[in-house]
Design a protein around this motif. Structure first.
Motif, PDB file in Angstrom:
ATOM      1  N   LYS A 110     -10.978  -8.915 -83.243  1.00 11.59           N
ATOM      2  CA  LYS A 110     -10.323 -10.226 -83.160  1.00 11.59           C
ATOM      3  C   LYS A 110     -10.007 -10.733 -84.570  1.00 11.59           C
ATOM      4  CE  LYS A 110     -12.864 -11.490 -78.964  1.00 11.59           C
ATOM      5  NZ  LYS A 110     -13.844 -12.446 -78.367  1.00 11.59           N
ATOM      6  N   PRO A 111      -8.984 -11.564 -84.706  1.00 12.77           N
ATOM      7  CA  PRO A 111      -8.655 -12.097 -86.038  1.00 12.77           C
ATOM      8  C   PRO A 111      -9.761 -13.015 -86.555  1.00 12.77           C
ATOM      9  CG  PRO A 111      -7.364 -13.198 -84.335  1.00 12.77           C
ATOM     10  CD  PRO A 111      -8.041 -12.042 -83.662  1.00 12.77           C
ATOM     11  N   VAL A 112     -10.021 -12.919 -87.849  1.00 13.65           N
ATOM     12  CA  VAL A 112     -11.038 -13.763 -88.483  1.00 13.65           C
ATOM     13  C   VAL A 112     -10.335 -14.875 -89.245  1.00 13.65           C
ATOM     14  CG1 VAL A 112     -12.949 -13.841 -90.123  1.00 13.65           C
ATOM     15  CG2 VAL A 112     -12.621 -11.814 -88.678  1.00 13.65           C
ATOM     16  N   GLN A 113     -10.470 -16.095 -88.747  1.00 10.40           N
ATOM     17  CA  GLN A 113      -9.835 -17.231 -89.372  1.00 10.40           C
ATOM     18  C   GLN A 113     -10.843 -17.971 -90.257  1.00 10.40           C
ATOM     19  OE1 GLN A 113      -6.656 -17.943 -89.226  1.00 10.40           O
ATOM     20  NE2 GLN A 113      -6.151 -16.347 -87.729  1.00 10.40           N
ATOM     21  N   PRO A 114     -10.560 -18.121 -91.551  1.00 11.39           N
ATOM     22  CA  PRO A 114     -11.479 -18.861 -92.432  1.00 11.39           C
ATOM     23  C   PRO A 114     -11.699 -20.290 -91.939  1.00 11.39           C
ATOM     24  CG  PRO A 114      -9.866 -17.651 -93.730  1.00 11.39           C
ATOM     25  CD  PRO A 114      -9.413 -17.564 -92.307  1.00 11.39           C
ATOM     26  N   VAL A 115     -12.921 -20.746 -92.057  1.00 10.32           N
ATOM     27  CA  VAL A 115     -13.304 -22.089 -91.632  1.00 10.32           C
ATOM     28  C   VAL A 115     -13.705 -22.896 -92.860  1.00 10.32           C
ATOM     29  CG1 VAL A 115     -14.956 -23.412 -90.262  1.00 10.32           C
ATOM     30  CG2 VAL A 115     -14.082 -21.241 -89.387  1.00 10.32           C
ATOM     31  N   ASN A 116     -13.272 -24.133 -92.921  1.00  8.94           N
ATOM     32  CA  ASN A 116     -13.624 -25.018 -94.034  1.00  8.94           C
ATOM     33  C   ASN A 116     -14.385 -26.218 -93.473  1.00  8.94           C
ATOM     34  OD1 ASN A 116     -13.810 -26.529 -96.355  1.00  8.94           O
ATOM     35  ND2 ASN A 116     -11.626 -27.008 -96.472  1.00  8.94           N
ATOM     36  N   GLU A 117     -15.681 -26.270 -93.697  1.00  6.66           N
ATOM     37  CA  GLU A 117     -16.510 -27.343 -93.139  1.00  6.66           C
ATOM     38  C   GLU A 117     -17.064 -28.225 -94.255  1.00  6.66           C
ATOM     39  OE1 GLU A 117     -19.378 -26.339 -90.263  1.00  6.66           O
ATOM     40  OE2 GLU A 117     -18.028 -25.063 -89.094  1.00  6.66           O
ATOM     41  N   ASP A 143     -34.557 -18.071 -93.693  1.00  7.31           N
ATOM     42  CA  ASP A 143     -34.985 -18.636 -92.421  1.00  7.31           C
ATOM     43  C   ASP A 143     -33.978 -18.333 -91.316  1.00  7.31           C
ATOM     44  OD1 ASP A 143     -36.634 -20.492 -90.709  1.00  7.31           O
ATOM     45  OD2 ASP A 143     -34.764 -21.642 -90.740  1.00  7.31           O
ATOM     46  N   GLN A 144     -32.693 -18.541 -91.603  1.00 12.71           N
ATOM     47  CA  GLN A 144     -31.692 -18.315 -90.564  1.00 12.71           C
ATOM     48  C   GLN A 144     -31.511 -16.829 -90.265  1.00 12.71           C
ATOM     49  OE1 GLN A 144     -30.167 -20.818 -88.708  1.00 12.71           O
ATOM     50  NE2 GLN A 144     -29.845 -18.975 -87.500  1.00 12.71           N
ATOM     51  N   CYS A 145     -31.614 -15.976 -91.287  1.00 13.56           N
ATOM     52  CA  CYS A 145     -31.506 -14.538 -91.050  1.00 13.56           C
ATOM     53  C   CYS A 145     -32.656 -14.048 -90.176  1.00 13.56           C
ATOM     54  CB  CYS A 145     -31.490 -13.777 -92.376  1.00 13.56           C
ATOM     55  SG  CYS A 145     -29.912 -13.885 -93.252  1.00 13.56           S
ATOM     56  N   SER A 153      -8.969 -17.094 -98.447  1.00 13.40           N
ATOM     57  CA  SER A 153      -9.431 -15.829 -97.865  1.00 13.40           C
ATOM     58  C   SER A 153     -10.868 -15.874 -97.347  1.00 13.40           C
ATOM     59  CB  SER A 153      -9.318 -14.716 -98.910  1.00 13.40           C
ATOM     60  OG  SER A 153     -10.159 -14.998-100.030  1.00 13.40           O
ATOM     61  N   ALA A 154     -11.578 -16.990 -97.536  1.00 12.42           N
ATOM     62  CA  ALA A 154     -12.989 -17.039 -97.153  1.00 12.42           C
ATOM     63  C   ALA A 154     -13.318 -18.366 -96.493  1.00 12.42           C
ATOM     64  CB  ALA A 154     -13.876 -16.831 -98.377  1.00 12.42           C
ATOM     65  N   SER A 155     -14.324 -18.349 -95.639  1.00 12.59           N
ATOM     66  CA  SER A 155     -14.820 -19.599 -95.066  1.00 12.59           C
ATOM     67  C   SER A 155     -15.604 -20.351 -96.125  1.00 12.59           C
ATOM     68  CB  SER A 155     -15.704 -19.312 -93.853  1.00 12.59           C
ATOM     69  OG  SER A 155     -14.939 -18.806 -92.776  1.00 12.59           O
ATOM     70  N   ALA A 156     -15.710 -21.666 -95.953  1.00 13.57           N
ATOM     71  CA  ALA A 156     -16.376 -22.493 -96.960  1.00 13.57           C
ATOM     72  C   ALA A 156     -17.190 -23.596 -96.301  1.00 13.57           C
ATOM     73  CB  ALA A 156     -15.350 -23.095 -97.912  1.00 13.57           C
ATOM     74  N   ILE A 157     -18.335 -23.880 -96.928  1.00 13.25           N
ATOM     75  CA  ILE A 157     -19.175 -25.018 -96.533  1.00 13.25           C
ATOM     76  C   ILE A 157     -19.443 -25.823 -97.792  1.00 13.25           C
ATOM     77  CG2 ILE A 157     -21.379 -25.749 -95.566  1.00 13.25           C
ATOM     78  CD1 ILE A 157     -21.485 -23.126 -94.069  1.00 13.25           C
ATOM     79  N   ARG A 158     -19.232 -27.128 -97.721  1.00 12.91           N
ATOM     80  CA  ARG A 158     -19.380 -27.963 -98.911  1.00 12.91           C
ATOM     81  C   ARG A 158     -19.623 -29.401 -98.500  1.00 12.91           C
ATOM     82  NH1 ARG A 158     -14.210 -30.451 -99.973  1.00 12.91           N
ATOM     83  NH2 ARG A 158     -12.690 -29.810 -98.393  1.00 12.91           N
ATOM     84  N   ILE A 159     -19.870 -30.255 -99.488  1.00  9.96           N
ATOM     85  CA  ILE A 159     -19.847 -31.686 -99.284  1.00  9.96           C
ATOM     86  C   ILE A 159     -18.643 -32.234-100.036  1.00  9.96           C
ATOM     87  CG2 ILE A 159     -22.357 -31.841 -99.024  1.00  9.96           C
ATOM     88  CD1 ILE A 159     -22.386 -33.097-101.874  1.00  9.96           C
ATOM     89  N   ASP A 160     -18.361 -33.504 -99.879  1.00 10.54           N
ATOM     90  CA  ASP A 160     -17.286 -34.151-100.625  1.00 10.54           C
ATOM     91  C   ASP A 160     -17.883 -34.607-101.956  1.00 10.54           C
ATOM     92  OD1 ASP A 160     -15.336 -35.794-101.710  1.00 10.54           O
ATOM     93  OD2 ASP A 160     -14.687 -36.573 -99.763  1.00 10.54           O
ATOM     94  N   ASP A 161     -17.812 -33.744-102.976  1.00  5.10           N
ATOM     95  CA  ASP A 161     -18.429 -34.037-104.266  1.00  5.10           C
ATOM     96  C   ASP A 161     -17.822 -35.266-104.931  1.00  5.10           C
ATOM     97  OD1 ASP A 161     -20.389 -31.701-105.158  1.00  5.10           O
ATOM     98  OD2 ASP A 161     -18.745 -30.779-104.067  1.00  5.10           O
ATOM     99  N   SER A 218     -26.905 -23.462 -96.418  1.00  8.38           N
ATOM    100  CA  SER A 218     -27.183 -22.028 -96.482  1.00  8.38           C
ATOM    101  C   SER A 218     -27.371 -21.448 -95.079  1.00  8.38           C
ATOM    102  CB  SER A 218     -28.424 -21.792 -97.334  1.00  8.38           C
ATOM    103  OG  SER A 218     -28.729 -20.420 -97.408  1.00  8.38           O
ATOM    104  N   ARG A 219     -28.141 -22.158 -94.256  1.00  8.47           N
ATOM    105  CA  ARG A 219     -28.337 -21.698 -92.863  1.00  8.47           C
ATOM    106  C   ARG A 219     -27.006 -21.619 -92.115  1.00  8.47           C
ATOM    107  NH1 ARG A 219     -32.439 -25.738 -93.063  1.00  8.47           N
ATOM    108  NH2 ARG A 219     -34.506 -24.833 -93.400  1.00  8.47           N
ATOM    109  N   HIS A 220     -26.199 -22.647 -92.306  1.00  6.92           N
ATOM    110  CA  HIS A 220     -24.918 -22.687 -91.605  1.00  6.92           C
ATOM    111  C   HIS A 220     -23.989 -21.592 -92.106  1.00  6.92           C
ATOM    112  CE1 HIS A 220     -22.373 -24.617 -88.749  1.00  6.92           C
ATOM    113  NE2 HIS A 220     -21.426 -24.899 -89.628  1.00  6.92           N
TER     114      HIS A 220
END
Length: 358
Positions: free
Chosen positions: A336-343, A105-107, A174-182, A318-320
């Motif tokens: 530009k520098p790519v800074q990993p994001v942890n959400e 959907d997001q793509c 080294s990578a961005s991450a999306i998660r919940i507080d398991d 997944s969309r995010h």
């Protein structure tokens, strides 16, 4: 039908004799590596029936000759300049379906081409990385359990490919991450069960290859401790996020001389299996046994009674992930520098009909 390398197998010899804009052909790569053109095709397309040393020779030849294996795919997708890969290996069809729907959907909304590929076994992880690199994707999304694969995450980082991992318990540097507080989510569900009167709560652990599994167990244990309840090892059974492992786990728990009054499974697949086992044994859910799950996939509302569960916003995560990856790709293309994001996204305890007082 064209393969990802841009030719039909049946017409391999005829088509590969043509030069691509004066560049190297698949025949040149085959000669350089000392293999057949068909073997090069298999490597490019990520097929498993290639020996490791052969695959590495072909990969090195491709790099040395600056061979571009994807001209057909790129020309067909000329209107979509950004291509991202989604590499998956998930035992839960319900989870994977929701994840794919969110990504697609997001793509579509972002005019991005999505390449979906499967990686089944640990010994094929490096091959999956090489294939992603060779296919020329601009970035990669890794849902569980591949979000916790050191081989894949490190390989993509070494290749300079922006990556977003989803639902990992321990985000890599080294990578961005999306998660919940398991941990907090599992603690919340366990506390809910304690609050409605349960003291013997069985727990079905998730697959040990996922870091989130340990966090969910830790949350369960923390809630018991906070309530002054003992942690009984006999009430904790190993599962693997599959329906069949849930059947085995529920059987083990319900065969105890003093069975639990509630079962908290680490995902909805295993919780649905526990309900099935309870019904088979003549137990009413929730009158005789409370059963709760985790994720709130479509399965949670297709079983009877409908599952009380933790809602992990899988499709939204997944969309995010697509949007985060798109931003990283754009920053990289602009130098530009790519800074990993942890959400960390919110979870919700969804109470339906599978839980009740003991």
């Amino acid at each position: 039908m064209l393969t990802q390398d841009g030719f039909q197998e049946a017409g391999l010899d005829q088509r590969t004799t043509r030069r691509r804009g004066g560049g190297q052909t698949i025949v040149d790569v085959a000669k350089h590596a000392g293999v057949s053109a068909m073997t090069v095709s298999r490597v490019v397309n990520g097929e498993a029936n290639v020996r490791e040393d052969t695959r590495r020779r072909v990969t090195e030849a491709i790099r040395e000759l600056s061979y571009s294996p994807n001209p057909a795919a790129r020309s067909l997708a000329s209107a979509q300049s950004i291509r991202i890969g989604l590499l998956y290996s998930n035992p839960s069809a319900a989870y994977l379906s929701e994840f794919l729907l969110g990504s697609l959907d997001q793509c579509s909304r972002s005019a991005i081409q999505l390449i979906v590929e499967k990686c089944d076994a640990e010994d094929s992880e490096q091959a999956a990385v090489d294939h992603m690199v060779l296919s020329g994707v601009d970035g990669v999304i890794l849902p569980p359990p591949l979000c916790d694969s050191h081989t894949i995450v490190a390989g993509l980082a070494a290749a300079g490919i922006p990556t977003v991992v989803v639902a990992t318990g321990h985000p890599p540097a080294s990578a961005s991450a999306i998660r919940i507080d398991d941990h907090r989510a599992a603690e919340t569900m366990t506390r809910h069960l304690i609050d409605i009167g349960h003291a013997r709560i069985g727990f079905v652990r998730g697959h040990p290859n996922q870091t989130a599994s340990q966090l969910r167990y830790d949350g369960y244990a923390a809630a018991l401790s906070a309530a002054g309840l003992p942690l009984d090892p006999s009430l904790v059974v190993q599962g693997y996020f599959t329906y069949h492992s849930g059947l085995d786990a529920a059987d083990a728990l319900l065969e105890l001389s003093t069975r639990p009054s509630a079962i908290f499974a680490s995902n909805d697949d295993m919780a649905a299996a526990a309900i099935a086992v309870a019904h088979r044994r003549g137990l009413d859910v929730p009158r005789d046994l409370t059963v709760c799950g985790f994720d709130d996939t479509a399965l949670a509302t297709t079983v009877w009674p409908e599952l009380t569960t933790i809602r992990q916003p899988v499709a939204e995560m997944s969309r995010h992930a697509v949007l985060l990856l798109l931003e990283s790709i754009r920053r990289k293309s602009e130098g530009k520098p790519v800074q990993p994001v942890n959400e960390v996204m919110d979870f919700t305890l969804i109470q339906r009909h599978s839980d009740g007082a003991p």
